[in-house]
Scaffold this motif. Structure first.
Motif, PDB file in Angstrom:
ATOM      1  N   LYS A  88       0.819  -1.216   0.000  1.00 18.73           N
ATOM      2  CA  LYS A  88       0.000   0.000   0.000  1.00 18.73           C
ATOM      3  C   LYS A  88       0.855   1.269   0.000  1.00 18.73           C
ATOM      4  O   LYS A  88       0.589   2.197  -0.771  1.00 18.73           O
ATOM      5  CB  LYS A  88      -0.937  -0.020   1.211  1.00 18.73           C
ATOM      6  N   ASP A  89       1.878   1.322   0.838  1.00 20.74           N
ATOM      7  CA  ASP A  89       2.725   2.509   0.909  1.00 20.74           C
ATOM      8  C   ASP A  89       3.419   2.782  -0.424  1.00 20.74           C
ATOM      9  O   ASP A  89       3.538   3.936  -0.843  1.00 20.74           O
ATOM     10  CB  ASP A  89       3.751   2.386   2.029  1.00 20.74           C
ATOM     11  N   ASP A  90       3.878   1.723  -1.090  1.00 21.03           N
ATOM     12  CA  ASP A  90       4.508   1.887  -2.410  1.00 21.03           C
ATOM     13  C   ASP A  90       3.513   2.444  -3.424  1.00 21.03           C
ATOM     14  O   ASP A  90       3.857   3.337  -4.208  1.00 21.03           O
ATOM     15  CB  ASP A  90       5.048   0.548  -2.924  1.00 21.03           C
ATOM     16  N   TYR A  91       2.293   1.917  -3.399  1.00 21.88           N
ATOM     17  CA  TYR A  91       1.276   2.403  -4.330  1.00 21.88           C
ATOM     18  C   TYR A  91       0.923   3.855  -4.048  1.00 21.88           C
ATOM     19  O   TYR A  91       0.765   4.659  -4.971  1.00 21.88           O
ATOM     20  CB  TYR A  91       0.023   1.522  -4.288  1.00 21.88           C
ATOM     21  N   LEU A  92       0.809   4.214  -2.788  1.00 25.01           N
ATOM     22  CA  LEU A  92       0.502   5.603  -2.436  1.00 25.01           C
ATOM     23  C   LEU A  92       1.629   6.536  -2.866  1.00 25.01           C
ATOM     24  O   LEU A  92       1.376   7.648  -3.357  1.00 25.01           O
ATOM     25  CB  LEU A  92       0.232   5.730  -0.936  1.00 25.01           C
ATOM     26  N   LYS A  93       2.868   6.091  -2.708  1.00 20.08           N
ATOM     27  CA  LYS A  93       4.014   6.897  -3.129  1.00 20.08           C
ATOM     28  C   LYS A  93       3.968   7.137  -4.639  1.00 20.08           C
ATOM     29  O   LYS A  93       4.202   8.251  -5.123  1.00 20.08           O
ATOM     30  CB  LYS A  93       5.318   6.184  -2.740  1.00 20.08           C
ATOM     31  N   ARG A  94       3.648   6.089  -5.385  1.00 15.16           N
ATOM     32  CA  ARG A  94       3.559   6.217  -6.843  1.00 15.16           C
ATOM     33  C   ARG A  94       2.435   7.172  -7.242  1.00 15.16           C
ATOM     34  O   ARG A  94       2.595   7.999  -8.143  1.00 15.16           O
ATOM     35  CB  ARG A  94       3.344   4.845  -7.485  1.00 15.16           C
ATOM     36  N   LEU A  95       1.299   7.078  -6.541  1.00 16.90           N
ATOM     37  CA  LEU A  95       0.184   7.975  -6.842  1.00 16.90           C
ATOM     38  C   LEU A  95       0.534   9.425  -6.517  1.00 16.90           C
ATOM     39  O   LEU A  95       0.124  10.342  -7.246  1.00 16.90           O
ATOM     40  CB  LEU A  95      -1.072   7.543  -6.089  1.00 16.90           C
ATOM     41  N   ARG A  96       1.272   9.644  -5.453  1.00 13.70           N
ATOM     42  CA  ARG A  96       1.694  11.014  -5.125  1.00 13.70           C
ATOM     43  C   ARG A  96       2.624  11.563  -6.201  1.00 13.70           C
ATOM     44  O   ARG A  96       2.564  12.744  -6.545  1.00 13.70           O
ATOM     45  CB  ARG A  96       2.357  11.051  -3.752  1.00 13.70           C
ATOM     46  N   ARG A  97       3.487  10.699  -6.733  1.00 14.77           N
ATOM     47  CA  ARG A  97       4.366  11.118  -7.823  1.00 14.77           C
ATOM     48  C   ARG A  97       3.544  11.498  -9.058  1.00 14.77           C
ATOM     49  O   ARG A  97       3.815  12.513  -9.716  1.00 14.77           O
ATOM     50  CB  ARG A  97       5.340   9.981  -8.168  1.00 14.77           C
ATOM     51  N   ILE A  98       2.544  10.686  -9.364  1.00 11.87           N
ATOM     52  CA  ILE A  98       1.669  10.969 -10.506  1.00 11.87           C
ATOM     53  C   ILE A  98       0.907  12.270 -10.272  1.00 11.87           C
ATOM     54  O   ILE A  98       0.748  13.086 -11.187  1.00 11.87           O
ATOM     55  CB  ILE A  98       0.718   9.779 -10.773  1.00 11.87           C
TER      56      ILE A  98
END
Length: 97
Positions: A12-22
């Motif tokens: 989840k944390d990795d996915y959230l980090k990627r979404l913040r980058r997007i």
């Protein structure tokens, strides 16, 4: 009976980090338009953001297939068919986008 957890929960944390980058890329695109940057430069950034979203989607789809669909297959025929059908519909939407 244990509550079902979605396949992406462990990352989840990795996915959230990627979404913040997007999200940052989207804000960058807004600034580029506000600053009246060259069209091709904006389109290049749109392409990068599109690739990032596609990569995110494929990762999430893989998690779904490896966790939710596999668990449904173990549970029984009707549930397995339903999860496979959901996955096929999601893949179809991704391919059309």
């Amino acid at each position: 009976m244990a509550e079902h957890q979605h396949g992406y929960i462990q990352r989840k944390d990795d996915y959230l980090k990627r979404l913040r980058r997007i999200e940052g890329q989207a804000r960058g695109l807004q600034r580029m338009v506000e600053d009246e940057k060259y069209c091709i430069d904006i389109l290049t950034q749109v392409s990068a953001m599109t690739k990032a979203l596609q990569s995110f989607s494929l990762g999430l789809l893989e998690e779904h297939m490896n966790h939710c669909v596999v668990d449904a297959a173990r549970a029984g025929d009707d549930e397995a068919r339903e999860k496979v059908s959901e996955a096929v519909e999601a893949i179809s939407r991704l391919v059309r986008s």
